[in-house]
Write a protein that holds these residues in place. Structure first.
Motif, PDB file in Angstrom:
ATOM      1  N   ASP A 113      18.379 -30.200 -10.332  1.00 28.42           N
ATOM      2  CA  ASP A 113      17.169 -29.419 -10.585  1.00 28.42           C
ATOM      3  C   ASP A 113      16.429 -29.120  -9.282  1.00 28.42           C
ATOM      4  N   SER A 114      16.360 -30.108  -8.395  1.00 33.74           N
ATOM      5  CA  SER A 114      15.679 -29.930  -7.116  1.00 33.74           C
ATOM      6  C   SER A 114      16.405 -28.901  -6.247  1.00 33.74           C
ATOM      7  N   ILE A 115      17.736 -28.982  -6.210  1.00 34.26           N
ATOM      8  CA  ILE A 115      18.514 -28.034  -5.415  1.00 34.26           C
ATOM      9  C   ILE A 115      18.363 -26.621  -5.961  1.00 34.26           C
ATOM     10  N   LEU A 116      18.409 -26.476  -7.276  1.00 26.91           N
ATOM     11  CA  LEU A 116      18.257 -25.161  -7.882  1.00 26.91           C
ATOM     12  C   LEU A 116      16.868 -24.588  -7.647  1.00 26.91           C
ATOM     13  N   ALA A 117      15.836 -25.438  -7.682  1.00 21.71           N
ATOM     14  CA  ALA A 117      14.477 -24.978  -7.434  1.00 21.71           C
ATOM     15  C   ALA A 117      14.333 -24.507  -5.980  1.00 21.71           C
ATOM     16  N   SER A 118      14.932 -25.246  -5.044  1.00 28.50           N
ATOM     17  CA  SER A 118      14.875 -24.842  -3.639  1.00 28.50           C
ATOM     18  C   SER A 118      15.597 -23.519  -3.419  1.00 28.50           C
ATOM     19  N   ALA A 119      16.730 -23.362  -4.073  1.00 24.33           N
ATOM     20  CA  ALA A 119      17.501 -22.118  -3.937  1.00 24.33           C
ATOM     21  C   ALA A 119      16.727 -20.942  -4.503  1.00 24.33           C
ATOM     22  N   ALA A 120      16.004 -21.146  -5.614  1.00 20.49           N
ATOM     23  CA  ALA A 120      15.250 -20.076  -6.228  1.00 20.49           C
ATOM     24  C   ALA A 120      14.092 -19.620  -5.351  1.00 20.49           C
ATOM     25  N   GLU A 121      13.563 -20.516  -4.524  1.00 20.55           N
ATOM     26  CA  GLU A 121      12.433 -20.193  -3.650  1.00 20.55           C
ATOM     27  C   GLU A 121      12.857 -19.354  -2.452  1.00 20.55           C
ATOM     28  N   THR A 122      14.139 -19.402  -2.088  1.00 22.33           N
ATOM     29  CA  THR A 122      14.564 -18.672  -0.892  1.00 22.33           C
ATOM     30  C   THR A 122      15.090 -17.293  -1.185  1.00 22.33           C
TER      31      THR A 122
END
Length: 122
Positions: A113-122
């Motif tokens: 979930d954390s990795i996906l959230a970071s990817a969505a922000e970029t």
């Protein structure tokens, strides 16, 4: 010559050596590559060696308890050396080990979930 030692150890023992020798034989040289890298100030290649060593400890069937202790120590080293990308690699493996040991059943779920959230922000 000494300036490339850590990188040479990383490349040969991570990408080549295990094709002709047991994977277990790469663990000690990768630790040496980590130590040499720290001595000469090449923290990036030192951490590459450390990450490779951690994964190979896992792949060679060491006990999860001993791997977890080494992973936690390695994560602290990565934090001190400001190696966030390498710390992420260690954290992913650490989460998997904790999940396998039943210590944190949602560890990998939180990580993903954390990795996906970071990817969505970029």
């Amino acid at each position: 010559m000494r300036s490339s030692t850590s990188n040479t150890i990383f490349v040969t023992h991570t990408f080549c050596y295990h094709w002709t020798s047991p994977l277990q034989d790469t663990i000690a040289p990768l630790l040496k590559g980590y130590q040499v890298g720290l001595e000469i100030g090449d923290t990036v290649k030192a951490c590459f060696c450390l990450v490779g060593r951690m994964y190979y400890l896992f792949f060679t069937g060491r006990t999860l308890d001993s791997i977890q202790k080494e992973l936690e120590a390695a994560a602290n080293v990565m934090t001190q050396l400001k190696q966030e990308e390498n710390k992420l690699k260690i954290t992913i493996l650490l989460s998997s080990v904790k999940k396998l040991r039943g210590l944190d059943p949602e560890a990998c779920d939180k990580m993903l979930d954390s990795i996906l959230a970071s990817a969505a922000e970029t």
